[in-house]
Scaffold this motif. Structure first.
Motif, PDB file in Angstrom:
ATOM      1  N   TYR A 195     -50.708 -12.137  22.067  1.00 39.21           N
ATOM      2  CA  TYR A 195     -50.490 -13.191  23.054  1.00 39.21           C
ATOM      3  C   TYR A 195     -49.727 -12.684  24.273  1.00 39.21           C
ATOM      4  O   TYR A 195     -49.963 -13.131  25.395  1.00 39.21           O
ATOM      5  CB  TYR A 195     -49.788 -14.392  22.414  1.00 39.21           C
ATOM      6  N   GLN A 196     -48.837 -11.735  24.069  1.00 45.54           N
ATOM      7  CA  GLN A 196     -48.152 -11.144  25.217  1.00 45.54           C
ATOM      8  C   GLN A 196     -49.136 -10.372  26.099  1.00 45.54           C
ATOM      9  O   GLN A 196     -49.099 -10.482  27.332  1.00 45.54           O
ATOM     10  CB  GLN A 196     -47.013 -10.241  24.731  1.00 45.54           C
ATOM     11  N   ILE A 197     -50.026  -9.634  25.488  1.00 42.97           N
ATOM     12  CA  ILE A 197     -51.025  -8.888  26.266  1.00 42.97           C
ATOM     13  C   ILE A 197     -51.961  -9.838  26.998  1.00 42.97           C
ATOM     14  O   ILE A 197     -52.224  -9.686  28.200  1.00 42.97           O
ATOM     15  CB  ILE A 197     -51.830  -7.941  25.351  1.00 42.97           C
ATOM     16  N   LEU A 198     -52.472 -10.842  26.291  1.00 45.23           N
ATOM     17  CA  LEU A 198     -53.427 -11.770  26.903  1.00 45.23           C
ATOM     18  C   LEU A 198     -52.795 -12.579  28.035  1.00 45.23           C
ATOM     19  O   LEU A 198     -53.488 -13.011  28.957  1.00 45.23           O
ATOM     20  CB  LEU A 198     -53.997 -12.719  25.847  1.00 45.23           C
ATOM     21  N   ASN A 199     -51.483 -12.764  27.975  1.00 42.25           N
ATOM     22  CA  ASN A 199     -50.782 -13.523  29.012  1.00 42.25           C
ATOM     23  C   ASN A 199     -50.066 -12.616  30.012  1.00 42.25           C
ATOM     24  O   ASN A 199     -49.206 -13.072  30.765  1.00 42.25           O
ATOM     25  CB  ASN A 199     -49.798 -14.503  28.357  1.00 42.25           C
ATOM     26  N   ASN A 200     -50.470 -11.327  30.020  1.00 41.50           N
ATOM     27  CA  ASN A 200     -49.946 -10.357  30.996  1.00 41.50           C
ATOM     28  C   ASN A 200     -48.427 -10.258  30.951  1.00 41.50           C
ATOM     29  O   ASN A 200     -47.771 -10.132  31.982  1.00 41.50           O
ATOM     30  CB  ASN A 200     -50.415 -10.716  32.415  1.00 41.50           C
ATOM     31  N   GLN A 201     -47.898 -10.314  29.746  1.00 43.54           N
ATOM     32  CA  GLN A 201     -46.464 -10.173  29.537  1.00 43.54           C
ATOM     33  C   GLN A 201     -46.164  -8.828  28.886  1.00 43.54           C
ATOM     34  O   GLN A 201     -47.016  -8.256  28.199  1.00 43.54           O
ATOM     35  CB  GLN A 201     -45.935 -11.298  28.637  1.00 43.54           C
ATOM     36  N   PRO A 202     -44.956  -8.297  29.054  1.00 41.50           N
ATOM     37  CA  PRO A 202     -44.588  -7.074  28.354  1.00 41.50           C
ATOM     38  C   PRO A 202     -44.545  -7.303  26.846  1.00 41.50           C
ATOM     39  O   PRO A 202     -44.244  -8.397  26.377  1.00 41.50           O
ATOM     40  CB  PRO A 202     -43.191  -6.748  28.896  1.00 41.50           C
ATOM     41  N   ILE A 203     -44.846  -6.274  26.104  1.00 42.57           N
ATOM     42  CA  ILE A 203     -44.731  -6.320  24.648  1.00 42.57           C
ATOM     43  C   ILE A 203     -43.279  -6.077  24.252  1.00 42.57           C
ATOM     44  O   ILE A 203     -42.629  -5.167  24.764  1.00 42.57           O
ATOM     45  CB  ILE A 203     -45.634  -5.251  24.004  1.00 42.57           C
ATOM     46  N   THR A 204     -42.766  -6.910  23.362  1.00 44.52           N
ATOM     47  CA  THR A 204     -41.425  -6.693  22.817  1.00 44.52           C
ATOM     48  C   THR A 204     -41.559  -5.929  21.505  1.00 44.52           C
ATOM     49  O   THR A 204     -42.199  -6.408  20.563  1.00 44.52           O
ATOM     50  CB  THR A 204     -40.690  -8.021  22.595  1.00 44.52           C
ATOM     51  N   LEU A 205     -40.976  -4.761  21.461  1.00 44.06           N
ATOM     52  CA  LEU A 205     -41.131  -3.859  20.324  1.00 44.06           C
ATOM     53  C   LEU A 205     -39.793  -3.597  19.662  1.00 44.06           C
ATOM     54  O   LEU A 205     -38.831  -3.172  20.304  1.00 44.06           O
ATOM     55  CB  LEU A 205     -41.743  -2.536  20.795  1.00 44.06           C
ATOM     56  N   TYR A 206     -39.736  -3.847  18.346  1.00 48.30           N
ATOM     57  CA  TYR A 206     -38.565  -3.495  17.559  1.00 48.30           C
ATOM     58  C   TYR A 206     -38.796  -2.114  16.951  1.00 48.30           C
ATOM     59  O   TYR A 206     -39.866  -1.834  16.426  1.00 48.30           O
ATOM     60  CB  TYR A 206     -38.323  -4.522  16.453  1.00 48.30           C
ATOM     61  N   GLY A 207     -37.796  -1.257  17.031  1.00 51.05           N
ATOM     62  CA  GLY A 207     -37.972   0.114  16.578  1.00 51.05           C
ATOM     63  C   GLY A 207     -38.679   0.943  17.636  1.00 51.05           C
ATOM     64  O   GLY A 207     -38.935   0.480  18.751  1.00 51.05           O
ATOM     65  N   ASP A 208     -39.039   2.173  17.263  1.00 50.67           N
ATOM     66  CA  ASP A 208     -39.674   3.059  18.245  1.00 50.67           C
ATOM     67  C   ASP A 208     -41.193   3.091  18.133  1.00 50.67           C
ATOM     68  O   ASP A 208     -41.868   3.844  18.837  1.00 50.67           O
ATOM     69  CB  ASP A 208     -39.109   4.479  18.129  1.00 50.67           C
ATOM     70  N   GLY A 209     -41.740   2.279  17.232  1.00 55.21           N
ATOM     71  CA  GLY A 209     -43.192   2.203  17.099  1.00 55.21           C
ATOM     72  C   GLY A 209     -43.781   3.191  16.115  1.00 55.21           C
ATOM     73  O   GLY A 209     -44.974   3.127  15.803  1.00 55.21           O
ATOM     74  N   THR A 210     -42.958   4.114  15.614  1.00 57.09           N
ATOM     75  CA  THR A 210     -43.481   5.078  14.642  1.00 57.09           C
ATOM     76  C   THR A 210     -43.484   4.523  13.221  1.00 57.09           C
ATOM     77  O   THR A 210     -44.069   5.129  12.320  1.00 57.09           O
ATOM     78  CB  THR A 210     -42.662   6.388  14.658  1.00 57.09           C
TER      79      THR A 210
END
Length: 321
Positions: A195-210
């Protein structure tokens, strides 16, 4: 069979009700208090496909107040999915909600099932009870939850075993590993990302993604759960329900960028608190006892969730839910 599903309007619960109704002869009674904000917003829309079904009845009631003796009359199976989910909200004063809805409610329902001629009481638990485990984890691993949420679900498991051993309640425990797909809760990572991508919003990420997860498509999860109803030799068992593929969160973000055709901006929202770096389910017991074999690839499951998000903008991240 007469089957009761608690948490029926929720993410997995609604898919489970659909899977159970596909089997001729099943009568399903769904119960949900809709305690979470998003369910109050969308109402019973998760159940739209089956609300008019001749073998489905829905009760919008608080499970702590319901007349269980009346409802359990002639019931064959109880699937207990109701409760408060989520790791991040389980700290501090909010833990009281987890105690009430994950522990006290489970005990009350088990007490009501005592002495009833049930064939199975299926308790849905979570991989969060394992904590940090290296490599593939089997049901024999010693639980060591990292969050109050995991503690609340493990306590529910212990209650189930106590009522099985002392009162004969025919329990089966399922531990889900990171379920995703259409109708996913709004606090879950895939839902937020999409929903963040579809609404042109930044993604909120917990951790470093690994961090990596064993991702389980909701349709596969529902089929495995429904299979417990007719399975033999499962009373007293604890069974992992995992997925077809594992991936890192960074892998998921790249796949979503490709599927939506939109680049993403990432905002790091903090580290992982109460969550393991990696999960990996040994599903050999589910394969043996339930005939379980997950079918939906991660790419196909994500495609279906993205399509659902495009169709249902009322669940967008910045809405009231």
């Amino acid at each position: 069979m007469k089957i009761i599903v608690t948490g029926a309007a929720g993410f997995v619960g609604s898919h489970l009700c659909e899977a159970l109704l596909e089997r001729e002869g099943n009568e399903v009674i769904g119960i949900d208090a809709m305690l979470r904000d998003e369910l109050r917003v969308i109402g019973s829309r998760n159940l739209d496909a089956i609300m008019g079904h001749s073998r489905f009845v829905f009760h919008n009631e608080n499970l702590l107040d319901i007349n269980w003796d009346e409802l359990l009359k002639d019931a064959d199976i109880v699937y207990h999915l109701a409760g408060i989910p989520g790791v991040r909200n389980s700290w501090g004063d909010d833990f009281g909600h987890y105690v009430t809805n994950n522990i006290n409610l489970t005990q009350r329902l088990l007490e009501a099932c005592k002495g009833k001629p049930l064939k199975k009481f299926v308790y849905v638990s979570t991989s969060s009870v394992y904590g940090e485990v290296t490599g593939k984890v089997s049901e024999e691993a010693m639980p060591s939850p990292l969050s109050p949420y995991g503690v609340s679900k493990l306590t529910g498991e212990h209650l189930c075993r106590v009522y099985w051993r002392n009162e004969g309640v025919p329990i089966v425990i399922l531990r889900y590993f990171t379920v995703y797909g259409p109708r996913q809760r709004s606090d879950m990572a895939f839902h937020r990302f999409i929903y963040q991508i579809l609404n042109n919003q930044p993604i909120t990420l917990y951790g470093d993604g690994t961090q990596s997860r064993d991702f389980t498509y909701v349709g596969d999860c529902a089929e495995a759960t429904a299979a417990v109803a007719e399975a033999s030799g499962v009373i007293g068992e604890t069974i992992n329900i995992g997925g077809k593929e594992r991936a890192s969160i960074n892998d998921i973000i790249e796949m979503l960028e490709w599927m939506t055709g939109k680049p993403t901006q990432i905002i790091h929202a903090g580290g992982l608190v109460g969550e393991p770096m990696h999960t990996w389910a040994d599903i050999s017991k589910a394969e043996r006892l339930l005939g379980y074999s997950p079918k939906i690839s991660l790419a196909e499951g994500l495609r279906r969730e993205v399509a659902f998000a495009r169709k249902h903008p009322y669940l967008k991240e910045d809405s009231a839910v």
